[in-house]
Scaffold this motif. Sequence first.
Motif, PDB file in Angstrom:
ATOM      1  N   GLN B 122       0.871  -1.377  -0.104  1.00 52.02           N
ATOM      2  CA  GLN B 122      -0.084  -0.091   0.017  1.00 52.02           C
ATOM      3  C   GLN B 122       1.020   1.112   0.044  1.00 52.02           C
ATOM      4  N   PRO B 123       1.690   1.306   0.912  1.00 52.43           N
ATOM      5  CA  PRO B 123       2.826   2.495   0.848  1.00 52.43           C
ATOM      6  C   PRO B 123       3.359   2.458  -0.386  1.00 52.43           C
ATOM      7  N   LEU B 124       3.698   1.543  -0.985  1.00 48.77           N
ATOM      8  CA  LEU B 124       4.538   1.487  -2.363  1.00 48.77           C
ATOM      9  C   LEU B 124       3.696   2.116  -3.522  1.00 48.77           C
ATOM     10  N   SER B 125       2.434   1.390  -3.451  1.00 48.51           N
ATOM     11  CA  SER B 125       1.586   2.192  -4.362  1.00 48.51           C
ATOM     12  C   SER B 125       1.254   3.598  -4.182  1.00 48.51           C
ATOM     13  N   GLY B 126       1.063   3.944  -2.779  1.00 47.89           N
ATOM     14  CA  GLY B 126       0.923   5.498  -2.792  1.00 47.89           C
ATOM     15  C   GLY B 126       1.882   6.127  -3.165  1.00 47.89           C
ATOM     16  N   ALA B 127       3.134   5.856  -2.678  1.00 47.88           N
ATOM     17  CA  ALA B 127       4.322   6.703  -3.260  1.00 47.88           C
ATOM     18  C   ALA B 127       4.271   6.710  -4.671  1.00 47.88           C
ATOM     19  N   ALA B 128       4.213   5.875  -5.479  1.00 47.05           N
ATOM     20  CA  ALA B 128       4.184   5.835  -6.908  1.00 47.05           C
ATOM     21  C   ALA B 128       3.340   6.795  -7.433  1.00 47.05           C
ATOM     22  N   GLU B 129       2.264   6.752  -6.688  1.00 47.98           N
ATOM     23  CA  GLU B 129       0.863   7.547  -7.364  1.00 47.98           C
ATOM     24  C   GLU B 129       1.225   9.007  -6.878  1.00 47.98           C
ATOM     25  N   ARG B 130       1.850   9.187  -5.954  1.00 44.71           N
ATOM     26  CA  ARG B 130       2.375  10.709  -5.584  1.00 44.71           C
ATOM     27  C   ARG B 130       3.473  11.041  -6.373  1.00 44.71           C
ATOM     28  N   ASN B 131       4.248  10.045  -7.173  1.00 50.42           N
ATOM     29  CA  ASN B 131       5.329  10.287  -8.014  1.00 50.42           C
ATOM     30  C   ASN B 131       6.420  10.854  -7.132  1.00 50.42           C
ATOM     31  N   GLU B 132       6.802  10.115  -5.868  1.00 45.95           N
ATOM     32  CA  GLU B 132       7.804  10.840  -4.885  1.00 45.95           C
ATOM     33  C   GLU B 132       9.045  10.577  -5.811  1.00 45.95           C
ATOM     34  N   LYS B 133      10.036  11.345  -5.554  1.00 45.41           N
ATOM     35  CA  LYS B 133      11.513  11.173  -6.406  1.00 45.41           C
ATOM     36  C   LYS B 133      12.304  10.241  -5.579  1.00 45.41           C
ATOM     37  N   ILE B 134      11.943   8.927  -5.643  1.00 47.68           N
ATOM     38  CA  ILE B 134      12.740   7.959  -4.883  1.00 47.68           C
ATOM     39  C   ILE B 134      12.826   6.521  -5.911  1.00 47.68           C
ATOM     40  N   ILE B 135      13.704   5.821  -5.630  1.00 49.16           N
ATOM     41  CA  ILE B 135      13.818   4.633  -6.278  1.00 49.16           C
ATOM     42  C   ILE B 135      13.668   3.494  -5.364  1.00 49.16           C
ATOM     43  N   TYR B 136      12.685   2.466  -5.922  1.00 49.60           N
ATOM     44  CA  TYR B 136      12.422   1.548  -5.120  1.00 49.60           C
ATOM     45  C   TYR B 136      12.652   0.101  -5.945  1.00 49.60           C
ATOM     46  N   ILE B 137      13.749  -0.474  -5.352  1.00 48.05           N
ATOM     47  CA  ILE B 137      14.346  -1.827  -6.104  1.00 48.05           C
ATOM     48  C   ILE B 137      13.576  -3.164  -5.069  1.00 48.05           C
ATOM     49  N   CYS B 138      12.882  -3.958  -5.891  1.00 46.26           N
ATOM     50  CA  CYS B 138      12.187  -5.196  -5.075  1.00 46.26           C
ATOM     51  C   CYS B 138      12.954  -6.297  -5.661  1.00 46.26           C
ATOM     52  N   TYR B 139      14.086  -6.860  -4.816  1.00 41.62           N
ATOM     53  CA  TYR B 139      14.633  -8.061  -5.045  1.00 41.62           C
ATOM     54  C   TYR B 139      13.645  -9.135  -4.916  1.00 41.62           C
ATOM     55  N   ASP B 140      13.163 -10.056  -5.852  1.00 43.44           N
ATOM     56  CA  ASP B 140      12.331 -10.881  -5.921  1.00 43.44           C
ATOM     57  C   ASP B 140      12.798 -12.004  -5.723  1.00 43.44           C
TER      58      ASP B 140
END
Lengths: 401, 316
Positions: B122-140
């Motif tokens: 939820q916070p990830l989706s929220g931050a993306a929607e707000r277009n925050e200037k950050i990099i999110y790397i998901c190591y799967d």
Amino acid sequence: MDALKQPRPETRVITGNAAAAYAVRLCRPDVVSLYPITPQSEVIETLERFHANGTLDAEMVQVEGENSAQNVVCGASMAGARVFTATSSYGLVFMYDAILQTAGYRAPVVMVNVNREPPGIHAVCSGQQDMIATRDSGWIQVIAESVQEILDLVIMAYRLAEDREVLLPIMVNYDGFYLSFLAESVEIPEQEAVDRFLAPLNDQPPRPVLEPGSSKGCGAHGLGAGYVELRRKHMAALDRARGKFDEVDALFGADFGRSYGGQIDCYRTDDAEIILVTSGSAVGTARTVIDAKRAAGVKVGLVKIRMFRPFPIEVLTKALQGRKAIGVLDRSIAFGWDCGPMYQEIRALTPEIGTVPLLSFIDGLANMDITKPHIERVVDDIQRAALGHDYQSVTWIASGE
Amino acid sequence: MTTTETVTRFKKLPKVTQYYKNEDQFTPGVAFCSGCTLEHNVRFVSRVLGKDAIFVGTPSCSAPVLNGANDGAWHRHAHYACTMTGVASSATGLRRAFLKAGKDATIVCFTGDGCAMDVGFQPLSGAAERNEKIIYICYDNEGYMNTGIQRSSGTPLGASTSTTQVGSTGQGKSTGSKNMPMVMAMHDIPFVATATLSHLDDYAKKLDKAREFCKEGFVYLHVFTPCNVGWKTPTDASIEVCRAAVKTNYFPLWEADHGRFRMTYKTKKPHPVEDLTSLLGKFKHLDGAQLAALQAQVDKRFHVLQSLCAGFTEGE
Ligand SMILES: Cc1ncc(C[n+]2csc(CCOP(=O)(O)OP(=O)(O)O)c2C)c(N)n1
Ligand code: SF4
């Protein structure tokens, strides 16, 4: 920036929520996170209006939930920002993991919590259970009685939370509905005066913050001894917060002409034989009743709890020693104890206070008014117990007992 | 391989090193299982993004290294450890504070799929929607590895984990994984890409773009990161597994640069998914029907991806 110039000191009729927002603006936060919940929404909406009108120069983060609201301000605070967020009820408990983290990281977050009952989606009504549910989180918790006190307490909160001797998050509580939407005449201080009041924080040594390029980290609490040491430091900071709060309250009085007694406020207690202890919006009603009872010859005094965490152990002990009976009126429940939480904590002071009749009254749950007749009855019960009559140790006025 | 052998072998440095901004910021001896691609991944990210990157991490297999509790072994990045629920939101707070103070900062969330795709979604989706200037790397690594190989919504169809076990009635996970990079692409953010450790040039280019694009808005990288313990593979097979995932189209390499989808590596003749599953112990129980179902899912997802890419190549 011209837009940041506040209006001259003025008296306005505003709601409790608006008072909180005005105070926040006067403290010039860098980062504000916003998420709506009744009865708090007006706080963040007012701040957003200020921002949209160019009178609040802050990063506004319209988060997707309260958990994020708390993490945003904790992160921003650890990067050196002055921060604000507001919540209530389910919102407060939805951020519970983050609340524990913020306290553990010693982030001086200032948060307004507009007290509201938590269970049931229709429990959109006043009650202090949300604050009680977070009493062991390591935050400072303070409670306001009036709209003016909300405004003043928010300003004091920044001075207290960011003090280098304290560095702890602080939750400013006030009763939902009774205070959030109550419009009262409020004096709004001048910007320059508030700047001056908060300026001493800048003269203190800088607090440790996260910086790009440094190898500093945040959040590794360590294991074993390292963890225990941090916990003890946290406890020590909470301990210092008591005296600091008294100090900040007095300094505020000197600058703005209003002070509130610090951790607790004693009303007509000097020669009182019996004492009523309560907090929040019920205090105003209680004062009226105390005056009437005094006029009728009952030697009753009132103690208002302003600081709930850390618990005002010493000052309360002093205020309650040597009385004939004490009653505590709570707006929430201590589950597992069948009494009110403030009563429960005062009862833990029995060795210091001495064994006298101690009565718990539970009232005002779920927007049930704490009326004058209710408080008259409370005082009568305490008085009878003082005279040696049998008494009921816990009375649920809220359910008609 | 001894150190001397390494040096002789790399007389000419591999091409990918041209992307390195700095020396390895991690000490030796960090607490990953031997053969774990997670270590490779985090060291690589650090070298390409540069030492000013601030890591935001959580409880996970990467926690001991990123956030402490790994006595003696450490790194030199600024870092912020937070709850699994608070990664993208904490990163938001850090970034906004630096923005307000006029400081430049590259904030890199680095979490497992369990955090990104489940409890921290939820916070990830929220931050993306707000277009925050950050990099999110998901190591799967396709599961909750740190807590003992449990299912996450990154766990693929049929995989055996400790909460989707194989037995007389259990046949592994009964549903497929969440198509997470596609979910993030649908957030319409400046940059989304997939990457893996067998294709480092490709990964490096994407990290370079990430560093640039995060000045403008949210960047999401989804990195296939095999876990030899949880997937039951030999410690020297991890890179081979990555390659097989790409060659079977199980994990295609693509990017969406401002919504323009593009394959960044084209597999000429895709191998059957069995070429991947046969390498992994977690799939060894799969019967024909399960394998066919997994193949069908791979094909369907690849088809969707291809049509998205085609939409942009036709006009060019
Ligand atoms: C809110 C919360 N729930 C559960 C946990 C327990 N926990 C610790 S690590 C972990 C697994 C994390 O999985 P993932 O994010 O995929 O990273 P990995 O372990 O695979 O590296 C879990 C569930 C936790 N720390 N916090
Ligand atoms: S459990 Fe898997 S992901 Fe975790 S460190 Fe070991 S190999 Fe790596």
